[in-house]
Design a protein around this motif. Structure first.
Motif, mmCIF file in Angstrom:
data_model
loop_
_atom_site.group_PDB
_atom_site.id
_atom_site.type_symbol
_atom_site.label_atom_id
_atom_site.label_comp_id
_atom_site.label_asym_id
_atom_site.label_seq_id
_atom_site.Cartn_x
_atom_site.Cartn_y
_atom_site.Cartn_z
ATOM 1 N N ARG A 39 -28.261 64.025 26.089
ATOM 2 C CA ARG A 39 -27.086 64.154 25.228
ATOM 3 C C ARG A 39 -25.941 63.362 25.859
ATOM 4 O O ARG A 39 -25.555 63.622 26.996
ATOM 5 N N SER A 40 -25.416 62.381 25.117
ATOM 6 C CA SER A 40 -24.458 61.444 25.706
ATOM 7 C C SER A 40 -23.306 61.173 24.747
ATOM 8 O O SER A 40 -23.512 61.029 23.540
ATOM 9 N N PRO A 41 -22.071 61.056 25.280
ATOM 10 C CA PRO A 41 -20.935 60.727 24.413
ATOM 11 C C PRO A 41 -20.965 59.258 24.019
ATOM 12 O O PRO A 41 -21.254 58.387 24.840
ATOM 13 N N THR A 44 -15.062 59.185 21.613
ATOM 14 C CA THR A 44 -14.248 60.307 22.075
ATOM 15 C C THR A 44 -13.001 60.433 21.218
ATOM 16 O O THR A 44 -12.248 59.463 21.057
ATOM 17 N N ILE A 60 -26.754 61.888 15.746
ATOM 18 C CA ILE A 60 -25.473 61.906 16.447
ATOM 19 C C ILE A 60 -24.667 63.086 15.920
ATOM 20 O O ILE A 60 -24.474 63.230 14.709
ATOM 21 N N SER A 97 -15.112 63.237 17.898
ATOM 22 C CA SER A 97 -16.010 62.819 18.976
ATOM 23 C C SER A 97 -17.436 62.757 18.454
ATOM 24 O O SER A 97 -17.812 63.503 17.548
ATOM 25 N N CYS A 98 -18.227 61.861 19.027
ATOM 26 C CA CYS A 98 -19.624 61.714 18.622
ATOM 27 C C CYS A 98 -20.511 61.749 19.859
ATOM 28 O O CYS A 98 -20.239 61.054 20.845
ATOM 29 N N TRP A 99 -21.566 62.552 19.768
ATOM 30 C CA TRP A 99 -22.522 62.709 20.864
ATOM 31 C C TRP A 99 -23.914 62.330 20.373
ATOM 32 O O TRP A 99 -24.397 62.881 19.379
#
Length: 223
Positions: A39-41, A44, A60, A97-99
Motif C-alpha cells: 500500500r503506497s501513497p 497527497t 487506488i 489523497s490517493c493510495w
C-alpha cells in the motif's frame, strides 16, 4: 514491450475516448509503468502534483481528511480509471489523497504529455465525462443520506465501494457503519440478510458480491 501493446484495452478508457489512435498510443507509450507491491501513497491531499495515474490493474483508494482529522474513503478507482488528472492540468493542490493498494499497476504521465498527444475537443469531452461520473457518485450518496432508509443506505454504500473486476467490497463493517450513520449491529444484521439471500458472501471480514442486480434492487435503484 510498448505500453500500448501490453495494455491495448486502455485505449478504450474514458480518458482516451474520442482521441485519434496515434495520439492514444503515443500517450500510453510515453507514460512510466509503475507497480506497487505494498500500500503506497501516490497523491497527497493539499500538495501539488505534475503526475496523473491511469490504472492498469488493481485499485487506488481515494480518501479525504477534514480539518478535524476525520478521514473518509471517497472511492476505490479500478482498471481504466484515472486519478490526479485535474490537479496535473490545473496545477492546483490535490483535493484528496490517493493510495495504491497492494498489487496495483499504473501508468504515470504528466498533464503536459496528455495535452501534447490528445486532441483538444475529445480530451475536454473525456475530462467532462470523468467529472460527470464523479458528480453522479457524489449525488447518489448525498440523496441516500437524506432520503433513504438505513437498510437501503447500507446497500447503496456496498454498491458504491464495489470493485467491479473482483466483486469485492473493500471496506470494513465498522467503516460501513460509520459511513451509513448506524450501529455496527445494524450493518451485521443487514449483511446477514444479504448473505442468506445469496447476494453477498461474508467470510473473515471480507465482503464479496454475488448478485449485483439483486443488490441494486435492494438499494431501491434499477439493476
Amino acid at each position: 514491450m510498448k505500453n500500448s501493446k501490453a495494455f491495448p484495452y486502455l485505449e478504450a478508457c474514458t480518458l482516451l475516448e474520442g482521441s485519434d489512435e496515434a495520439g492514444r498510443r503515443a500517450f500510453l507509450d510515453e507514460c512510466d509503468l509503475r507497480h506497487f507491491g505494498d500500500r503506497s501513497p501516490v497523491l497527497t491531499q493539499g500538495e501539488p502534483t505534475d503526475t496523473l495515474y491511469l490504472i492498469v490493474k488493481g485499485r487506488i483508494e481515494v480518501t479525504y481528511l477534514d480539518s478535524e482529522g476525520n478521514q473518509s474513503i471517497l472511492h476505490f478507482a479500478g482498471s481504466g480509471e484515472v486519478v490526479g488528472e485535474v490537479e496535473a492540468l490545473s496545477k492546483l493542490p490535490c483535493a484528496a489523497s490517493c493510495w495504491a493498494l497492494p498489487g496495483t499497476t499504473v501508468l504515470a504521465g504528466s498533464g503536459e504529455l496528455l495535452v501534447r498527444h490528445l486532441l483538444a475537443p475529445p480530451l475536454l469531452a473525456s475530462l467532462a465525462a470523468i467529472l460527470h461520473d464523479r458528480l453522479e457518485r457524489g449525488n447518489r450518496l448525498k440523496a441516500a443520506d437524506q432520503f433513504y432508509s438505513v437498510d437501503q443506505r447500507i446497500c447503496i454504500y456496498l454498491s458504491h465501494f464495489l470493485a467491479v473486476d473482483t466483486g469485492e467490497i473493500g471496506i470494513s463493517q465498522a467503516y460501513l457503519a460509520g459511513a451509513v450513520g448506524c450501529a455496527r449491529q445494524t450493518v451485521n444484521r443487514k449483511l446477514g440478510e444479504l448473505r442468506e439471500a445469496g447476494i453477498l458472501d461474508v467470510n473473515r471480514g471480507r465482503i464479496r458480491l454475488l448478485d449485483r442486480g439483486a443488490l441494486e434492487r435492494c438499494c431501491g435503484l434499477e439493476a
